[in-house]
Design a protein around this motif. Structure first.
Motif, PDB file in Angstrom:
ATOM      1  N   ASN A 184      37.115  -6.368  33.495  1.00  0.00           N
ATOM      2  CA  ASN A 184      37.381  -5.261  32.581  1.00  0.00           C
ATOM      3  C   ASN A 184      38.654  -4.579  33.036  1.00  0.00           C
TER       4      ASN A 184
ATOM      5  N   VAL B  67      21.727  -3.560  39.133  1.00  0.00           N
ATOM      6  CA  VAL B  67      22.640  -3.089  38.089  1.00  0.00           C
ATOM      7  C   VAL B  67      23.288  -4.261  37.382  1.00  0.00           C
ATOM      8  N   LEU B  68      23.626  -5.309  38.110  1.00  0.00           N
ATOM      9  CA  LEU B  68      24.227  -6.488  37.495  1.00  0.00           C
ATOM     10  C   LEU B  68      23.247  -7.157  36.539  1.00  0.00           C
TER      11      LEU B  68
ATOM     12  N   TRP C 156      20.804  -5.591  34.967  1.00  0.00           N
ATOM     13  CA  TRP C 156      20.736  -4.665  33.827  1.00  0.00           C
ATOM     14  C   TRP C 156      21.931  -4.874  32.887  1.00  0.00           C
ATOM     15  N   TYR C 157      23.106  -5.065  33.463  1.00  0.00           N
ATOM     16  CA  TYR C 157      24.311  -5.278  32.666  1.00  0.00           C
ATOM     17  C   TYR C 157      24.196  -6.558  31.835  1.00  0.00           C
TER      18      TYR C 157
ATOM     19  N   GLN D  58      24.349  -7.257  27.749  1.00  0.00           N
ATOM     20  CA  GLN D  58      25.283  -8.197  27.157  1.00  0.00           C
ATOM     21  C   GLN D  58      24.571  -9.227  26.279  1.00  0.00           C
TER      22      GLN D  58
ATOM     23  N   HIS E  17      31.027   0.265  38.181  1.00  0.00           N
ATOM     24  CA  HIS E  17      31.723  -0.552  37.179  1.00  0.00           C
ATOM     25  C   HIS E  17      30.776  -1.046  36.097  1.00  0.00           C
ATOM     26  N   TYR E  18      29.653  -1.615  36.494  1.00  0.00           N
ATOM     27  CA  TYR E  18      28.739  -2.220  35.522  1.00  0.00           C
ATOM     28  C   TYR E  18      27.892  -1.178  34.800  1.00  0.00           C
ATOM     29  N   ILE E  19      27.629  -0.053  35.424  1.00  0.00           N
ATOM     30  CA  ILE E  19      26.932   1.030  34.721  1.00  0.00           C
ATOM     31  C   ILE E  19      27.799   1.560  33.585  1.00  0.00           C
TER      32      ILE E  19
ATOM     33  N   GLY F 292      28.443  -1.138  30.931  1.00  0.00           N
ATOM     34  CA  GLY F 292      27.209  -1.478  30.229  1.00  0.00           C
ATOM     35  C   GLY F 292      26.947  -0.532  29.073  1.00  0.00           C
TER      36      GLY F 292
ATOM     37  N   ASP G   2      29.734  -1.185  26.377  1.00  0.00           N
ATOM     38  CA  ASP G   2      29.659  -2.467  25.677  1.00  0.00           C
ATOM     39  C   ASP G   2      28.500  -2.534  24.688  1.00  0.00           C
TER      40      ASP G   2
END
Length: 301
Positions: free
Chosen positions: A7, A36-37, A39-40, A44, A256-258, A261, A264
């Motif tokens: 990103n 978290v990954l 969850w992301y 997606q 980053h992924y929170i 997420g 997106d």
């Protein structure tokens, strides 16, 4: 060490002494923080299985009602195209983050990420269109033809493609600051437009203490829209300007992924809201216009 751009963020993955550089994936780099990954990835794949059909349905509805479409439909159509394009990436993204470390896939993913990063620009165009309809109805009526909207859409696409290509190249110093500035400006503008619409709808008519039922429905809808905008875009707005205050590991595997997420998943929330409530429902501002005969404000769907 190996530098990977995901990103808008430069992720630096340090290679342990006993692991080959090419064997280390993003998931392995965040092995001690996988929740978290995971969850992301769930978000997606929601985009993949829900966002694509929802956005295609939006495109079909706008195409079918071309003769009776609203002034903002041109922006909604382009936003649906952009979101459909972005919703195609979860299989490639999952494979790359879990199993691959090849540079070629990162070039493709960074281009997709750059396209999605620019989606708030189309939302801002929609909000501007509806803001003008409510707060400046006479000017809005004079500019109701679609020529200038097509020009605006073309300009946004040029900015989007230029930004995505620049992100794809991936070696521009401090490039992540461009996203921070863009998301902050777009978020502030969208909130301003929606709050202004809420203020206009909240005003009672002459001699009446209660809000007109139609205005009340529009007020509730805009309030929901504002809440969704805050839900989707406030996390990156609140977190990315303070990136330097987080440790690299925490930012890489959590922040980053929170943030992305939440941003997106807007690719699914926006078209579903549009389909459930009609043209009023995309994250925009509900239209009102001045009635030529009476000068009173009328809610327009």
């Amino acid at each position: 060490m190996r530098a990977l751009f995901i990103n808008n963020t430069l992720l630096v993955i340090h290679r342990p002494a006993n692991i080959s550089l090419l064997e280390l994936t993003v998931f392995e780099g965040c092995r001690d923080k996988p929740e978290v990954l995971i969850w992301y990835f769930c978000l997606q794949f929601i985009n993949l299985f829900l966002g694509i059909p929802a956005n295609v349905m939006v495109l079909w509805l706008i195409r079918r009602s071309k003769g009776d479409s609203s002034t903002s439909d041109i922006f909604i159509l382009h936003l649906a195209v952009l979101d459909t394009f972005f919703c195609l990436i979860p299989p490639l993204e999952f494979t790359n983050l879990m199993y691959l470390t090849t540079d070629s896939t990162w070039y493709v993913l960074r281009f997709f990420y750059g396209v999605k990063d620019s989606s708030p620009l189309f939302l801002s165009c929609i909000c501007m269109d509806r803001y003008m309809a409510v707060r400046h109805p006479i000017t809005f009526t004079e500019l109701k033809d679609r020529k200038h909207r097509s020009v605006c859409a073309a300009v946004v696409w040029l900015i989007t493609l230029a930004y995505a290509i620049a992100k794809c190249v991936g070696n521009i110093p401090n490039f992540e600051k461009a996203f921070t500035v863009m998301i902050l400006a777009a978020f502030a503008f969208m909130v301003f437009c929606n709050v202004s619409i809420l203020w206009a709808l909240r005003q009672s008519g002459p001699g009446r203490d209660d809000m007109h039922p139609v205005k009340k429905r529009a007020f509730k809808m805009v309030l929901i829209i504002l809440a969704i905008i805050v839900f989707n875009y406030f996390p990156p707005v609140a977190l990315f300007p303070f990136q330097e205050y987080f440790t690299p590991g925490v930012f890489r595997c959590y922040i980053h992924y929170i943030a992305f997420g939440f941003m997106d998943i807007s690719s699914s929330i926006q078209p579903v809201l549009y389909l459930s409530k009609g043209k009023l429902a995309l994250p925009t501002c509900t239209c009102c216009r001045c009635c030529p005969a009476t000068g009173e404000m009328q809610v327009s769907t």
